[in-house]
Design a protein around this motif. Structure first.
Motif, PDB file in Angstrom:
ATOM      1  N   UNK A  71      16.253   3.490   7.608  1.00 36.49           N
ATOM      2  CA  UNK A  71      15.208   2.650   7.005  1.00 36.49           C
ATOM      3  C   UNK A  71      15.053   2.996   5.528  1.00 36.49           C
ATOM      4  N   UNK A  72      14.969   1.942   4.706  1.00 34.57           N
ATOM      5  CA  UNK A  72      14.713   2.123   3.277  1.00 34.57           C
ATOM      6  C   UNK A  72      13.271   1.677   3.035  1.00 34.57           C
ATOM      7  N   UNK A  73      12.438   2.557   2.536  1.00 34.32           N
ATOM      8  CA  UNK A  73      11.020   2.234   2.322  1.00 34.32           C
ATOM      9  C   UNK A  73      10.797   1.819   0.874  1.00 34.32           C
ATOM     10  N   UNK A  74      10.016   0.757   0.687  1.00 38.87           N
ATOM     11  CA  UNK A  74       9.725   0.297  -0.673  1.00 38.87           C
ATOM     12  C   UNK A  74       8.263  -0.106  -0.750  1.00 38.87           C
ATOM     13  N   UNK A  75       7.630   0.311  -1.864  1.00 35.62           N
ATOM     14  CA  UNK A  75       6.267  -0.153  -2.108  1.00 35.62           C
ATOM     15  C   UNK A  75       6.340  -1.354  -3.044  1.00 35.62           C
ATOM     16  N   UNK A  76       5.622  -2.435  -2.699  1.00 33.46           N
ATOM     17  CA  UNK A  76       5.627  -3.574  -3.609  1.00 33.46           C
ATOM     18  C   UNK A  76       5.044  -4.808  -2.962  1.00 33.46           C
ATOM     19  N   UNK A  77       5.013  -5.875  -3.765  1.00 34.35           N
ATOM     20  CA  UNK A  77       4.418  -7.131  -3.304  1.00 34.35           C
ATOM     21  C   UNK A  77       5.439  -7.929  -2.483  1.00 34.35           C
ATOM     22  N   UNK A  78       5.147  -8.115  -1.230  1.00 29.72           N
ATOM     23  CA  UNK A  78       5.975  -8.933  -0.323  1.00 29.72           C
ATOM     24  C   UNK A  78       7.466  -8.633  -0.481  1.00 29.72           C
ATOM     25  N   UNK A  79       8.257  -9.683  -0.853  1.00 28.96           N
ATOM     26  CA  UNK A  79       9.709  -9.463  -0.879  1.00 28.96           C
ATOM     27  C   UNK A  79      10.232  -9.006  -2.238  1.00 28.96           C
ATOM     28  N   UNK A  80       9.335  -8.819  -3.220  1.00 30.42           N
ATOM     29  CA  UNK A  80       9.776  -8.393  -4.567  1.00 30.42           C
ATOM     30  C   UNK A  80      10.743  -7.209  -4.529  1.00 30.42           C
ATOM     31  N   UNK A  81      10.435  -6.161  -3.754  1.00 35.25           N
ATOM     32  CA  UNK A  81      11.319  -4.980  -3.816  1.00 35.25           C
ATOM     33  C   UNK A  81      12.654  -5.157  -3.094  1.00 35.25           C
ATOM     34  N   UNK A  95       0.831  -1.203   0.000  1.00 34.94           N
ATOM     35  CA  UNK A  95       0.000   0.000   0.000  1.00 34.94           C
ATOM     36  C   UNK A  95       0.869   1.259   0.000  1.00 34.94           C
ATOM     37  N   UNK A  96       0.697   2.087  -1.060  1.00 37.05           N
ATOM     38  CA  UNK A  96       1.477   3.329  -1.154  1.00 37.05           C
ATOM     39  C   UNK A  96       1.121   4.259   0.011  1.00 37.05           C
ATOM     40  N   UNK A  97      -0.155   4.239   0.426  1.00 37.90           N
ATOM     41  CA  UNK A  97      -0.569   5.133   1.519  1.00 37.90           C
ATOM     42  C   UNK A  97       0.090   4.718   2.832  1.00 37.90           C
ATOM     43  N   UNK A  98       0.216   3.400   3.034  1.00 34.58           N
ATOM     44  CA  UNK A  98       0.898   2.928   4.244  1.00 34.58           C
ATOM     45  C   UNK A  98       2.364   3.348   4.216  1.00 34.58           C
ATOM     46  N   UNK A  99       3.008   3.175   3.073  1.00 38.21           N
ATOM     47  CA  UNK A  99       4.435   3.541   2.968  1.00 38.21           C
ATOM     48  C   UNK A  99       4.613   5.040   3.245  1.00 38.21           C
TER      49      UNK A  99
END
Ligand SMILES: C[S@@+](CC[C@H](N)C(=O)[O-])C[C@H]1O[C@@H](n2cnc3c(N)ncnc32)[C@H](O)[C@@H]1O
Length: 329
Positions: free
Chosen positions: A214-224, A195-199
């Motif tokens: 902390x490095x923030x990433x939007x994406x499906x599970x471990x994909x990013x 969720x982009x809003x959560x990030x």
């Protein structure tokens, strides 16, 4: 309106909601910026017009079952103040246990156990049998990798975590990842959510709490996640779809379904997680998961399918229920 009148009015309005007295105290405290002892000591304290209007507005929201933390806009979690809104799950006290578990395992790995005493709150180093676990797990991994990092900062008695890579999958408000990053300021922590809003909110929470690693990433599970991690932690949606309607009204009507719905048996997302995680965890690493109380055995099977040699531990919450899984590679 005095404090006493405000509480009497709130009491009438909140009949039929859960914990009406607790809600009214919490909201009043955050309207007048005083603590509970002030509320008890000064029932005749007069609220300003602005405070009265705000309190009335908040109580009417609570009457519609909006959780108090969404109303006030924040929650305290493991010593951090986190902004929360309808786009993220409200972090639960059970999840603080998961954070504590990870930090206590790392403390045990310190080559300087005497320094571990102050590394985080609430832990009695005597009770966790550091001697036995010292040099196991992550330390083995350090040897395997041939890298040397210091779990202790060279400057103080806090855990440092230099060289460690951690990943919090399904970070939501950032609760787990930010708590770990705060306590391990020299580690690199990935915080990932679909969720982009959560990030966006988690990023704000890192600023509020002055956390920079902390490095923030939007994406499906471990994909990013583009590098392997020493520790992967996840509190992913695990409630079976058919059980969602049985949740408390406050939860099902206000917390994001994306944070709750785990599909038919609740394990759809964890199944995908296990497919991905094999290539994302360092040899000798550890995986920590929060799960539903009846899912321990199924998760153990899923874990052993992909990591047949792993040590899979089910850990209990305060109520004695299996709520956490730890995989030691
Ligand atoms: C149960 S909440 C946990 C939030 C936070 N970690 C906590 O403990 O308070 C699950 C989170 O996983 C996220 N999520 C759901 N499916 C996901 C996926 N496929 N990939 C990444 N994140 C996902 C949701 O957006 C939600 O923020």
């Amino acid at each position: 309106m005095t404090i006493k009148q405000a509480l009497l009015w709130a009491d009438r309005k909140l009949r039929g909601t859960e914990d009406p007295k607790k809600s009214a105290y919490f909201l009043l405290k955050n309207v007048i910026f005083e603590d509970e002892s002030f509320i008890l000591a000064y029932p005749e304290f007069l609220l300003s017009k602005r405070q009265e209007l705000k309190f009335r507005r908040w109580i009417l929201k609570r009457q519609k079952h909006l959780p108090v933390w969404y109303i006030a806009g924040f929650i305290d979690f493991y010593g951090l103040t986190l902004k929360v809104n309808k786009n993220v799950l409200i972090p639960r006290p059970e999840t603080e246990v998961l954070v504590e578990m990870i930090l206590s395992d790392l403390c045990c790995l310190s080559p300087y156990p005497e320094l571990s005493k102050n590394c985080h709150s609430g832990l009695d180093p005597e009770s966790i049998d550091c001697e036995k676990r010292l040099y196991k797990g992550i330390l083995k991994q350090v040897q395997n990798d041939g890298i040397s990092y210091f779990l202790h900062s060279r400057t103080g008695s806090e855990l440092g975590g230099a060289g460690l890579v951690l990943a919090d999958i399904g970070t939501g408000s950032g609760a787990i990842g930010l708590s770990l990053a705060k306590k391990l300021p020299e580690a690199k922590v990935y915080a990932i959510d679909i969720s982009a809003k959560a990030i966006n909110l988690a990023k704000k929470n890192s600023k509020i709490n002055n956390i920079q690693n902390v490095v923030f990433k939007k994406g499906n599970l471990l994909d990013p996640l583009k590098e392997k991690a020493n520790i992967i932690v996840a509190n992913l949606p695990y409630i079976p779809t058919n059980d969602l309607n049985g949740l408390a009204f406050d939860i099902i009507h206000h917390e994001p379904r994306l944070a709750l719905d785990g599909g038919k048996d609740g394990l759809d997302i964890y199944r995908q997680f296990f497919i991905q995680v094999t290539s994302k965890i360092k040899s000798g690493g550890k995986i920590y998961l929060e799960i539903g109380e009846n899912q321990g055995e199924k998760i153990r099977d899923l874990a052993l399918d992909v990591f047949p040699n792993a040590n899979v531990l089910l850990k209990k919450d305060w109520a004695g229920l299996d709520r956490y899984v730890v995989l030691e590679m």
